[in-house]
Write an enzyme that holds these catalytic residues in place. Structure first.
Site, short mmCIF file in Angstrom:
data_model
loop_
_atom_site.label_atom_id
_atom_site.label_comp_id
_atom_site.label_asym_id
_atom_site.label_seq_id
_atom_site.Cartn_x
_atom_site.Cartn_y
_atom_site.Cartn_z
N THR A 146 -21.71 -23.36 -26.78
CA THR A 146 -21.99 -24.30 -25.70
C THR A 146 -22.78 -25.47 -26.28
O THR A 146 -23.56 -25.30 -27.21
CB THR A 146 -22.81 -23.59 -24.59
OG1 THR A 146 -22.07 -22.44 -24.16
CG2 THR A 146 -23.05 -24.49 -23.40
N GLY A 157 -37.89 -23.23 -27.58
CA GLY A 157 -37.86 -24.03 -26.35
C GLY A 157 -38.81 -25.21 -26.47
O GLY A 157 -39.64 -25.28 -27.37
N TYR A 193 -29.01 -11.20 -35.11
CA TYR A 193 -28.68 -11.74 -33.77
C TYR A 193 -27.63 -10.86 -33.10
O TYR A 193 -27.80 -10.43 -31.96
CB TYR A 193 -28.18 -13.17 -33.92
CG TYR A 193 -27.89 -13.87 -32.61
CD1 TYR A 193 -28.91 -14.21 -31.74
CD2 TYR A 193 -26.58 -14.20 -32.26
CE1 TYR A 193 -28.65 -14.85 -30.54
CE2 TYR A 193 -26.31 -14.87 -31.06
CZ TYR A 193 -27.34 -15.18 -30.21
OH TYR A 193 -27.09 -15.83 -29.02
N PHE A 226 -32.43 -24.85 -24.42
CA PHE A 226 -31.26 -25.70 -24.09
C PHE A 226 -30.58 -25.21 -22.81
O PHE A 226 -30.57 -25.89 -21.78
CB PHE A 226 -30.33 -25.68 -25.31
CG PHE A 226 -28.92 -26.13 -25.03
CD1 PHE A 226 -28.66 -27.38 -24.52
CD2 PHE A 226 -27.86 -25.29 -25.31
CE1 PHE A 226 -27.36 -27.80 -24.27
CE2 PHE A 226 -26.56 -25.69 -25.08
CZ PHE A 226 -26.30 -26.93 -24.54
#
Ligand code: UDP
Length: 322
Positions: free
Chosen positions: A173, A36, A143, A11
């Site tokens: 985002t 992706g 993460y 992204f």
């Protein structure tokens, strides 16, 4: 410039690649296509090379490089929770490969870190000086700790190996190419609203996030790539804070959907509130977001209307708090 973008088919990475190509840079995208999508990099353009490879393996790329933007990592909670060890080793071993590559090429490297390094923050809004509140054995640690380790490794290469390093901490985002099946709040709500299905609110919906439109974020990333010698860390995000409930209401209003709301349990360790202090980004990069949430979400809805083939992620894939 010749720039390596790891995670360039994702992204953020694909929007960054578009912007770099548009200003005349050559871009090599390295992506294993696990989250992706090569379609994000269409059409083929002069100056764009795509390498399908795992960032954890030695980077065998010929020729000079001026900079590396290191974005390769699963990024949405359902994705990183699905593959915990992969997420940790991508953040650790992948970042090491990138830093060694940058050292060999004498290239500047910008690490895409995250607001998740602040965990469930006790300081609000979050400044870069805050050290964070992360549960190192909780589900999100795969993460959060990967990115915290990546920050430490990047700092060590800057300090001890003379590599020109920079760290940005990216807050939530959204925008076109955020996959509807990715599981994040904006893409989930839009996909659900367009399908006239219930919008899934985890918890009571009072938890907050601050949503930055992708074009603004990419402008900040490029400013950091160009800011040689600037080490950061620098927060990049939109300081306009919204509750999850108000994000749902906005999506309903802008789509005109008659979907109802569905209340589901909150995922374990879900941060209660999040808002970036972007004073440092303004001072050092002359950066601030320009796109209002209404405009940004409107553009994202327009994109998702043409692309909502896939179903949104259901929270059953996320460990829920008991
Ligand atoms: N969320 C929600 N419904 C959804 C997806 C997410 O209520 O369908 C909530 C989630 O629990 C969190 C916030 O929205 O409080 C942002 O979640 P996201 O996965 O987008 O990113 P995070 O900031 O948690 O990494």
């Amino acid at each position: 410039m010749r720039i390596l973008v790891t995670g360039g088919a994702g992204f953020l990475g694909s929007h960054l690649t578009d912007a770099l190509l548009a200003r005349g840079d050559d871009v090599v995208v390295l992506d294993d296509m696990s989250t992706g999508n090569p379609a994000n990099l269409l059409p083929p353009r002069p100056g764009l090379t795509i390498v399908d490879a795992d960032v954890r393996a030695p980077l065998l790329l010929d020729g000079p490089f001026d900079a590396v933007a290191h974005l390769a990592s699963p990024a949405s909670p359902p994705e990183y929770l699905r593959r915990p060890v992969f997420t940790l080793t991508t953040g650790a071993l992948g970042t090491q490969q990138v830093l060694e590559f940058a050292a060999r090429k004498n290239a500047r490297v910008v690490l895409a870190s995250t607001s998740e390094v602040y965990g469930d923050p006790e300081v609000h809004p979050q400044t870069e000086n805050y050290w964070g509140n992360v549960n190192s054995v909780g589900p999100r640690a795969v993460y959060d700790e990967a990115k915290r380790y990546a920050e430490a490794l990047t700092t060590a290469f800057g300090d001890s190996q003379g590599v020109d390093t920079g760290i940005v901490r990216i807050f939530n985002t959204y925008g076109p190419r955020l996959r509807p099946e990715d599981g994040r709040v904006v893409s989930n709500f839009i996909a659900q609203a367009l399908a006239e299905r219930p919008l899934t609110i985890y918890g009571d919906g009072t938890q907050t996030r601050s949503l930055c439109y992708v074009d603004d974020l990419v402008r900040g990333l490029i400013a950091m790539i160009d800011a040689r010698g600037e080490r950061g860390p620098i927060n990049l995000g939109n300081p306009v804070e919204m509750s999850v409930r108000s994000i749902a209401d906005l999506v309903l209003r802008l789509t005109g959907s008659s979907s109802r709301l569905e209340w589901l349990p909150l995922p374990t360790d879900d941060p209660v509130r999040r808002r970036p202090d972007i004073t440092r980004a303004a001072e050092r990069l002359d950066w601030q977001p320009r796109t209002s949430v209404v405009n940004g979400i409107g553009r994202t809805i327009a994109w998702q209307r043409g692309n909502h083939r896939t179903a949104p992620i259901r929270p059953a894939t996320i460990p829920l708090a008991s």
